[in-house]
Write an enzyme that holds these catalytic residues in place. Sequence first.
Site, PDB file in Angstrom:
ATOM      1  N   SER A 124      19.125  20.069  43.901  1.00 40.84           N
ATOM      2  CA  SER A 124      20.248  20.574  44.578  1.00 40.84           C
ATOM      3  C   SER A 124      21.178  19.175  44.627  1.00 40.84           C
ATOM      4  CB  SER A 124      19.562  20.864  46.149  1.00 40.84           C
ATOM      5  OG  SER A 124      20.766  20.753  46.916  1.00 40.84           O
ATOM      6  N   THR A 126      22.533  18.314  46.964  1.00 42.97           N
ATOM      7  CA  THR A 126      22.355  17.565  48.339  1.00 42.97           C
ATOM      8  C   THR A 126      21.888  16.270  47.906  1.00 42.97           C
ATOM      9  OG1 THR A 126      21.532  17.999  50.475  1.00 42.97           O
ATOM     10  CG2 THR A 126      20.025  18.376  48.766  1.00 42.97           C
ATOM     11  N   TYR A 148      14.522  17.651  53.786  1.00 46.31           N
ATOM     12  CA  TYR A 148      14.715  18.464  52.565  1.00 46.31           C
ATOM     13  C   TYR A 148      15.088  17.940  51.443  1.00 46.31           C
ATOM     14  CZ  TYR A 148      16.914  21.746  49.605  1.00 46.31           C
ATOM     15  OH  TYR A 148      17.351  22.390  48.458  1.00 46.31           O
ATOM     16  N   LYS A 152      13.674  16.915  47.631  1.00 48.02           N
ATOM     17  CA  LYS A 152      14.342  16.997  46.035  1.00 48.02           C
ATOM     18  C   LYS A 152      14.434  15.812  45.340  1.00 48.02           C
ATOM     19  CE  LYS A 152      14.989  21.508  46.490  1.00 48.02           C
ATOM     20  NZ  LYS A 152      14.209  22.544  45.485  1.00 48.02           N
ATOM     21  N   LEU A 199      26.489  30.034  55.028  1.00 47.25           N
ATOM     22  CA  LEU A 199      27.570  30.662  55.133  1.00 47.25           C
ATOM     23  C   LEU A 199      27.497  31.987  54.726  1.00 47.25           C
ATOM     24  CD1 LEU A 199      30.570  30.412  56.164  1.00 47.25           C
ATOM     25  CD2 LEU A 199      31.274  29.891  53.844  1.00 47.25           C
ATOM     26  N   ARG A 230      32.891  24.044  49.342  1.00 43.75           N
ATOM     27  CA  ARG A 230      31.854  23.946  48.501  1.00 43.75           C
ATOM     28  C   ARG A 230      32.007  24.601  47.133  1.00 43.75           C
ATOM     29  NH1 ARG A 230      31.301  21.175  52.118  1.00 43.75           N
ATOM     30  NH2 ARG A 230      29.376  20.844  53.804  1.00 43.75           N
ATOM     31  N   GLY A 293      25.955  16.662  59.861  1.00 47.09           N
ATOM     32  CA  GLY A 293      25.597  16.342  58.744  1.00 47.09           C
ATOM     33  C   GLY A 293      26.362  16.898  57.345  1.00 47.09           C
TER      34      GLY A 293
HETATM   35  C1  WQD Z   1      28.588  25.830  53.660  1.00 52.21           C
HETATM   36  C2  WQD Z   1      29.902  25.694  54.258  1.00 52.21           C
HETATM   37  C3  WQD Z   1      29.341  24.639  56.697  1.00 52.21           C
HETATM   38  C4  WQD Z   1      27.235  28.446  58.093  1.00 52.21           C
HETATM   39  C5  WQD Z   1      23.248  23.817  52.085  1.00 52.21           C
HETATM   40  C6  WQD Z   1      21.954  22.891  51.461  1.00 52.21           C
HETATM   41  C7  WQD Z   1      22.015  23.108  50.215  1.00 52.21           C
HETATM   42  C8  WQD Z   1      21.805  24.189  49.748  1.00 52.21           C
HETATM   43  C9  WQD Z   1      22.849  25.148  50.042  1.00 52.21           C
HETATM   44  C10 WQD Z   1      19.244  24.598  49.549  1.00 52.21           C
HETATM   45  C11 WQD Z   1      29.971  24.495  55.043  1.00 52.21           C
HETATM   46  C12 WQD Z   1      29.963  26.221  56.493  1.00 52.21           C
HETATM   47  C13 WQD Z   1      28.141  27.483  57.206  1.00 52.21           C
HETATM   48  C14 WQD Z   1      28.147  28.895  59.238  1.00 52.21           C
HETATM   49  C15 WQD Z   1      29.866  27.753  58.607  1.00 52.21           C
HETATM   50  N1  WQD Z   1      20.506  24.690  50.138  1.00 52.21           N
HETATM   51  N2  WQD Z   1      29.320  26.779  57.594  1.00 52.21           N
HETATM   52  N3  WQD Z   1      29.237  28.527  59.374  1.00 52.21           N
HETATM   53  O1  WQD Z   1      25.458  22.999  53.936  1.00 52.21           O
HETATM   54  O2  WQD Z   1      26.850  23.123  51.691  1.00 52.21           O
HETATM   55  O3  WQD Z   1      24.298  23.596  51.718  1.00 52.21           O
HETATM   56  O4  WQD Z   1      22.849  25.189  51.368  1.00 52.21           O
HETATM   57  O5  WQD Z   1      19.157  24.313  48.313  1.00 52.21           O
HETATM   58  O6  WQD Z   1      21.116  22.020  49.791  1.00 52.21           O
HETATM   59  O7  WQD Z   1      22.655  21.602  52.030  1.00 52.21           O
HETATM   60  O8  WQD Z   1      25.705  25.392  52.663  1.00 52.21           O
HETATM   61  O9  WQD Z   1      26.290  27.626  53.315  1.00 52.21           O
HETATM   62  O10 WQD Z   1      25.187  25.798  55.111  1.00 52.21           O
HETATM   63  O11 WQD Z   1      27.433  25.856  54.254  1.00 52.21           O
HETATM   64  O12 WQD Z   1      31.147  27.304  58.884  1.00 52.21           O
HETATM   65  O13 WQD Z   1      27.296  29.650  59.987  1.00 52.21           O
HETATM   66  O14 WQD Z   1      30.048  26.705  55.414  1.00 52.21           O
HETATM   67  O15 WQD Z   1      30.005  23.735  57.461  1.00 52.21           O
HETATM   68  O16 WQD Z   1      31.176  23.744  55.072  1.00 52.21           O
HETATM   69  P1  WQD Z   1      25.827  23.870  52.454  1.00 52.21           P
HETATM   70  P2  WQD Z   1      26.004  26.452  53.871  1.00 52.21           P
END
Ligand code: WQD
Length: 339
Positions: A124, A126, A148, A152, A199, A230, A293
């Site tokens: 990932s 991450t 998590y 990885k 998201l 992202r 985070g």
């Molecule tokens: C994306 C953007 C949030 C939810 C994570 C893990 C990564 C991988 C993918 C496993 C960010 C914003 C989110 C919400 C929001 N997972 N957001 N409201 O954090 O980039 O990555 O998921 O492998 O390892 O770290 O993805 O979809 O959670 O967030 O505003 O209800 O959407 O702040 O900017 P992220 P995400």
Amino acid sequence: MAILITGGAGFIGSHTVVEFLNAGEDIVILDNFCNSKPCVVDRIRTITGKEVTLCRVDLLDREAVEEVFKTYDIESCIHFAGLKAVGESCMMPLRYYHNNITGTLILCEMLQKYGAKRIVFSSSATVYGKPETVPIREDFPLSTTNPYGETKLMIERILKDLHTSDPEFSVSILRYFNPIGAHESGLIGEDPKGIPNNLFPYITQVGEGKLPFLRVFGNDYATHDGTGVRDYIHVVDLARAHLKALERARKVTGVEYYNVGTGNGYSVLDMVHAYERVTGLEIPYQIVERRPGDIDECYADPALAEEMLGWKAEFDLDDMCRDAHRWQSQNPDGYPDEV
Ligand code: WQD
């Protein structure tokens, strides 16, 4: 000869199984269904018209894992199986380390014992932590901010040490960015347990009226509109990257790392507006405080995967929105529970 796909009933795993079956490969799915449903395997059979072997096994059950290797002639492995919720990993780190690390150790022991020395690993972005600049290249510094992500990174290092001790191993480490979307049939897609952490499934569930509105986690980031940016990649593009990675792993030994993203960054509000435009649905949202985070921007430089694997993302944001909507509208409550 068969390919073992651990976590093959999961979101990315199931889409990868479809692509490998369509490519004429023999597939054995190993899944404990802790984060997926058995019906997914039937839907894979429906989509492809092909048979696929299912082993309902937990990687922590060494005897059962070895029985799979004794029963099937496994030649390589695509390793998805693992717990993957960032927030949950902070609350229960021991469960994450045991499940993800010990499970991988048992898997690698069997790969070595039975001579299946090719592995494509689901890593990932991450592992890059908070990058100094974007786009992100594979030689960027590595750091993680949660258990998590740490699992990885640890598994990447375990696989590197395994190859150093046994140079016959071919290891391809794919660092995913943000996979979204669904197979064009609408039969398989993203079905998170409970309230989505990520998201896009949150957006698709708001679109179906399953959730009242989206909470946008902060609009004061250093991005074009203040919301997090992202690299969203269609899950089928991601699945196809695994075919290309295994194709290369069958030709060369060593350890290789690839960023699997589109190279395009989209903000939270970009995603909301794109989904509304493509589907005609309204996605109400409220700006709330940042999620601890989260980082400002994260998107890939995917040049190495194109150069070395001959892989490049082909689906665009509209495709991702359209396919995710078809899945969610056809499955408003996700997959049915096991009867
Ligand atoms: C994306 C953007 C949030 C939810 C994570 C893990 C990564 C991988 C993918 C496993 C960010 C914003 C989110 C919400 C929001 N997972 N957001 N409201 O954090 O980039 O990555 O998921 O492998 O390892 O770290 O993805 O979809 O959670 O967030 O505003 O209800 O959407 O702040 O900017 P992220 P995400």
